[in-house]
Structure formats: C-alpha cells, structure tokens
Scaffold this motif. Sequence first.
Motif, PDB file in Angstrom:
ATOM      1  N   PHE A   1       0.837  -1.196   0.000  1.00 55.84           N
ATOM      2  CA  PHE A   1       0.000   0.000   0.000  1.00 55.84           C
ATOM      3  C   PHE A   1       0.866   1.238   0.000  1.00 55.84           C
ATOM      4  CE2 PHE A   1       1.116   0.193   4.384  1.00 55.84           C
ATOM      5  CZ  PHE A   1       0.754   1.446   4.889  1.00 55.84           C
ATOM      6  N   LEU A   2       0.271   2.322  -0.454  1.00 54.99           N
ATOM      7  CA  LEU A   2       0.914   3.631  -0.444  1.00 54.99           C
ATOM      8  C   LEU A   2      -0.164   4.627  -0.031  1.00 54.99           C
ATOM      9  CD1 LEU A   2       3.194   5.177  -3.134  1.00 54.99           C
ATOM     10  CD2 LEU A   2       1.227   6.438  -2.270  1.00 54.99           C
ATOM     11  N   SER A   3       0.109   5.411   1.001  1.00 54.77           N
ATOM     12  CA  SER A   3      -0.873   6.391   1.470  1.00 54.77           C
ATOM     13  C   SER A   3      -0.392   7.808   1.165  1.00 54.77           C
ATOM     14  CB  SER A   3      -1.133   6.228   2.968  1.00 54.77           C
ATOM     15  OG  SER A   3       0.030   6.523   3.711  1.00 54.77           O
ATOM     16  N   LEU A   4      -1.370   8.659   0.861  1.00 52.94           N
ATOM     17  CA  LEU A   4      -1.086  10.048   0.479  1.00 52.94           C
ATOM     18  C   LEU A   4      -1.965  11.011   1.255  1.00 52.94           C
ATOM     19  CD1 LEU A   4      -1.429   9.572  -3.367  1.00 52.94           C
ATOM     20  CD2 LEU A   4       0.683  10.194  -2.216  1.00 52.94           C
ATOM     21  N   CYS A   5      -1.440  12.184   1.504  1.00 48.39           N
ATOM     22  CA  CYS A   5      -2.207  13.294   2.038  1.00 48.39           C
ATOM     23  C   CYS A   5      -1.837  14.536   1.243  1.00 48.39           C
ATOM     24  CB  CYS A   5      -1.883  13.544   3.510  1.00 48.39           C
ATOM     25  SG  CYS A   5      -2.532  12.281   4.608  1.00 48.39           S
ATOM     26  N   GLU A   6      -2.772  15.463   1.172  1.00 50.50           N
ATOM     27  CA  GLU A   6      -2.498  16.727   0.490  1.00 50.50           C
ATOM     28  C   GLU A   6      -2.008  17.744   1.497  1.00 50.50           C
ATOM     29  OE1 GLU A   6      -4.911  18.460  -2.887  1.00 50.50           O
ATOM     30  OE2 GLU A   6      -5.522  19.785  -1.236  1.00 50.50           O
ATOM     31  N   SER A   7      -1.059  18.553   1.062  1.00 53.03           N
ATOM     32  CA  SER A   7      -0.564  19.652   1.872  1.00 53.03           C
ATOM     33  C   SER A   7      -0.448  20.879   0.970  1.00 53.03           C
ATOM     34  CB  SER A   7       0.794  19.303   2.487  1.00 53.03           C
ATOM     35  OG  SER A   7       1.154  20.272   3.448  1.00 53.03           O
ATOM     36  N   HIS A   8      -0.155  22.020   1.571  1.00 49.59           N
ATOM     37  CA  HIS A   8      -0.003  23.267   0.822  1.00 49.59           C
ATOM     38  C   HIS A   8       1.194  24.017   1.373  1.00 49.59           C
ATOM     39  CE1 HIS A   8      -4.231  22.141   0.524  1.00 49.59           C
ATOM     40  NE2 HIS A   8      -4.191  22.710  -0.660  1.00 49.59           N
ATOM     41  N   ALA A   9       1.957  24.646   0.465  1.00 50.49           N
ATOM     42  CA  ALA A   9       3.104  25.434   0.896  1.00 50.49           C
ATOM     43  C   ALA A   9       3.469  26.445  -0.180  1.00 50.49           C
ATOM     44  CB  ALA A   9       4.304  24.530   1.175  1.00 50.49           C
ATOM     45  N   LEU A  10       3.992  27.552   0.266  1.00 46.31           N
ATOM     46  CA  LEU A  10       4.465  28.563  -0.674  1.00 46.31           C
ATOM     47  C   LEU A  10       5.625  28.023  -1.506  1.00 46.31           C
ATOM     48  CD1 LEU A  10       4.311  31.691   1.657  1.00 46.31           C
ATOM     49  CD2 LEU A  10       2.689  31.034  -0.150  1.00 46.31           C
ATOM     50  N   TYR A  11       6.559  27.301  -0.858  1.00 50.67           N
ATOM     51  CA  TYR A  11       7.717  26.790  -1.592  1.00 50.67           C
ATOM     52  C   TYR A  11       7.319  25.798  -2.680  1.00 50.67           C
ATOM     53  CZ  TYR A  11       7.679  22.296   0.894  1.00 50.67           C
ATOM     54  OH  TYR A  11       7.348  21.053   1.379  1.00 50.67           O
ATOM     55  N   ALA A  12       6.161  25.153  -2.514  1.00 50.17           N
ATOM     56  CA  ALA A  12       5.693  24.183  -3.511  1.00 50.17           C
ATOM     57  C   ALA A  12       4.741  24.829  -4.516  1.00 50.17           C
ATOM     58  CB  ALA A  12       5.001  23.020  -2.814  1.00 50.17           C
ATOM     59  N   ASP A  13       4.530  26.124  -4.386  1.00 53.78           N
ATOM     60  CA  ASP A  13       3.637  26.865  -5.273  1.00 53.78           C
ATOM     61  C   ASP A  13       2.215  26.332  -5.216  1.00 53.78           C
ATOM     62  OD1 ASP A  13       3.004  28.906  -7.044  1.00 53.78           O
ATOM     63  OD2 ASP A  13       3.482  27.698  -8.815  1.00 53.78           O
ATOM     64  N   GLY A  14       1.772  25.971  -4.017  1.00 55.47           N
ATOM     65  CA  GLY A  14       0.390  25.520  -3.848  1.00 55.47           C
ATOM     66  C   GLY A  14       0.282  24.128  -3.274  1.00 55.47           C
ATOM     67  N   ALA A  15      -0.715  23.386  -3.764  1.00 58.37           N
ATOM     68  CA  ALA A  15      -0.990  22.040  -3.253  1.00 58.37           C
ATOM     69  C   ALA A  15       0.033  21.030  -3.755  1.00 58.37           C
ATOM     70  CB  ALA A  15      -2.396  21.612  -3.671  1.00 58.37           C
ATOM     71  N   PHE A  16       0.345  20.063  -2.886  1.00 60.58           N
ATOM     72  CA  PHE A  16       1.239  18.970  -3.266  1.00 60.58           C
ATOM     73  C   PHE A  16       0.881  17.748  -2.436  1.00 60.58           C
ATOM     74  CE2 PHE A  16       3.321  21.060   0.225  1.00 60.58           C
ATOM     75  CZ  PHE A  16       3.993  20.082   0.935  1.00 60.58           C
ATOM     76  N   GLY A  17       1.382  16.602  -2.840  1.00 60.42           N
ATOM     77  CA  GLY A  17       1.106  15.370  -2.129  1.00 60.42           C
ATOM     78  C   GLY A  17       2.277  14.929  -1.287  1.00 60.42           C
ATOM     79  N   ILE A  18       1.963  14.308  -0.176  1.00 60.57           N
ATOM     80  CA  ILE A  18       2.986  13.721   0.691  1.00 60.57           C
ATOM     81  C   ILE A  18       2.690  12.235   0.810  1.00 60.57           C
ATOM     82  CG2 ILE A  18       4.005  13.653   3.004  1.00 60.57           C
ATOM     83  CD1 ILE A  18       3.119  16.571   3.351  1.00 60.57           C
ATOM     84  N   ILE A  19       3.677  11.436   0.490  1.00 56.90           N
ATOM     85  CA  ILE A  19       3.553   9.999   0.712  1.00 56.90           C
ATOM     86  C   ILE A  19       3.809   9.778   2.194  1.00 56.90           C
ATOM     87  CG2 ILE A  19       4.516   7.711   0.214  1.00 56.90           C
ATOM     88  CD1 ILE A  19       5.259   8.826  -2.588  1.00 56.90           C
ATOM     89  N   GLN A  20       2.788   9.326   2.905  1.00 60.58           N
ATOM     90  CA  GLN A  20       2.888   9.150   4.350  1.00 60.58           C
ATOM     91  C   GLN A  20       3.469   7.791   4.722  1.00 60.58           C
ATOM     92  OE1 GLN A  20       2.631  11.612   6.139  1.00 60.58           O
ATOM     93  NE2 GLN A  20       1.049  12.964   5.447  1.00 60.58           N
ATOM     94  N   GLU A  21       2.933   6.750   4.129  1.00 62.03           N
ATOM     95  CA  GLU A  21       3.422   5.391   4.375  1.00 62.03           C
ATOM     96  C   GLU A  21       3.463   4.655   3.039  1.00 62.03           C
ATOM     97  OE1 GLU A  21       1.081   6.649   8.022  1.00 62.03           O
ATOM     98  OE2 GLU A  21       0.205   5.942   6.166  1.00 62.03           O
ATOM     99  N   PHE A  22       4.414   3.745   2.937  1.00 61.73           N
ATOM    100  CA  PHE A  22       4.580   2.991   1.691  1.00 61.73           C
ATOM    101  C   PHE A  22       5.234   1.666   2.070  1.00 61.73           C
ATOM    102  CE2 PHE A  22       6.624   3.472  -2.824  1.00 61.73           C
ATOM    103  CZ  PHE A  22       5.918   2.373  -3.276  1.00 61.73           C
ATOM    104  N   TYR A  23       4.572   0.578   1.729  1.00 57.36           N
ATOM    105  CA  TYR A  23       5.101  -0.730   2.114  1.00 57.36           C
ATOM    106  C   TYR A  23       4.677  -1.780   1.094  1.00 57.36           C
ATOM    107  CZ  TYR A  23       6.015  -4.925   4.888  1.00 57.36           C
ATOM    108  OH  TYR A  23       6.472  -6.142   5.329  1.00 57.36           O
ATOM    109  N   VAL A  24       5.622  -2.644   0.756  1.00 63.87           N
ATOM    110  CA  VAL A  24       5.364  -3.826  -0.061  1.00 63.87           C
ATOM    111  C   VAL A  24       5.959  -5.008   0.694  1.00 63.87           C
ATOM    112  CG1 VAL A  24       5.847  -4.989  -2.257  1.00 63.87           C
ATOM    113  CG2 VAL A  24       5.377  -2.525  -2.229  1.00 63.87           C
ATOM    114  N   GLU A  25       5.178  -6.086   0.823  1.00 57.77           N
ATOM    115  CA  GLU A  25       5.679  -7.266   1.517  1.00 57.77           C
ATOM    116  C   GLU A  25       6.967  -7.749   0.854  1.00 57.77           C
ATOM    117  OE1 GLU A  25       2.369 -10.030   1.582  1.00 57.77           O
ATOM    118  OE2 GLU A  25       1.635  -9.147   3.450  1.00 57.77           O
ATOM    119  N   PRO A  26       7.946  -8.193   1.664  1.00 55.01           N
ATOM    120  CA  PRO A  26       9.262  -8.554   1.128  1.00 55.01           C
ATOM    121  C   PRO A  26       9.232  -9.509  -0.067  1.00 55.01           C
ATOM    122  CG  PRO A  26       9.346  -8.504   3.508  1.00 55.01           C
ATOM    123  CD  PRO A  26       7.891  -8.307   3.126  1.00 55.01           C
ATOM    124  N   GLU A  27       8.368 -10.512  -0.052  1.00 50.80           N
ATOM    125  CA  GLU A  27       8.356 -11.481  -1.143  1.00 50.80           C
ATOM    126  C   GLU A  27       7.819 -10.901  -2.455  1.00 50.80           C
ATOM    127  OE1 GLU A  27       4.836 -12.566   1.589  1.00 50.80           O
ATOM    128  OE2 GLU A  27       6.855 -11.790   1.818  1.00 50.80           O
TER     129      GLU A  27
END
Length: 158
Positions: free
Chosen positions: A71-97
Amino acid sequence: MIRIERAAVPDSVNITRLFEALIAEITERTGAPTPLFSLSGTAEKCKSYLETGIYTVWMATDRLSGRAVGFLSLCESHALYADGAFGIIQEFYVEPEYRSRGVGARLLAAAQAYGKTCGWKRLEVVTPPLPFFQRTVLFYERNGFEKTGGAKLKAVLL
C-alpha cells in the motif's frame, strides 16, 4: 498478477496489517528497542481517515490469492515553496516477497497519476532511517525522485 486500485473504507483492515508490518520492519532493521510509533487505535484511525477523505491509499493485491501485499498512502498539503498544493507519501510498504517485482513502482505510478488529477505539482516523501534503508532511497531515485537535503525533525505536541 498484481492489481493496483484505490482503497476503500473496508480495506482499512488490510492497510492496518501492512502498516504494522512496515513499523515492525523499521523497528527490527534499525535495532530500535521499542516500536517507533504507537499502533494503538491504528485500524480506527485508518478507517476514519478514509471515510473523511483526508487519506488516499493505493493498494496492491495479488489476484491469485486475493491478499493485499502492499500500500501507499497520500495526504495533500499546501506550501508557498511548492507553489500551492502537493502530495505527501505518508506510508509505503510492499511485503518482502513481492519486492523487486514492479509492485512498488506501480503503486508510485498510481500515486503520481492521482496527484496529477489533483493538480499537484510535486510529491514528497521521507524515507525510513538511513543508512538502514539506503535501498529505499535508490528505489525512489530510480522512480524520478530527487534528494532535497535536510533531515526530518519533529516536536511532540501532546
């Protein structure tokens, strides 16, 4: 064969299981004496985040077994340095096999495509502790991410 699709509220059980595996792996590989994060209430929080739409999750499911394997989870954030809205990958995991089989790259591609539909100009991610997860950094670089420097810091408020 792996299916990548957006998770729904009932998937919170599988997301929680995979999240707990992620935390266990980080704890084990870094030699931390206790889990780095509290797992208390994880399933309820996950369900609530999905219900309210503040959390978007992409799931990888093995079509043969029907088992969620990443799974990969995302949240939206906002910042001046990013020129507006951007996504942040919060968690990301794939089973080892299932690693090194393109599953992670497909999850990232789904996240990037989703981000474009949201009008995001960028995705950001913080990796687990280095040097324990150097391969993770290389994976992101192979998939179009670049280092921006700095370190992740936090201040606990509660």
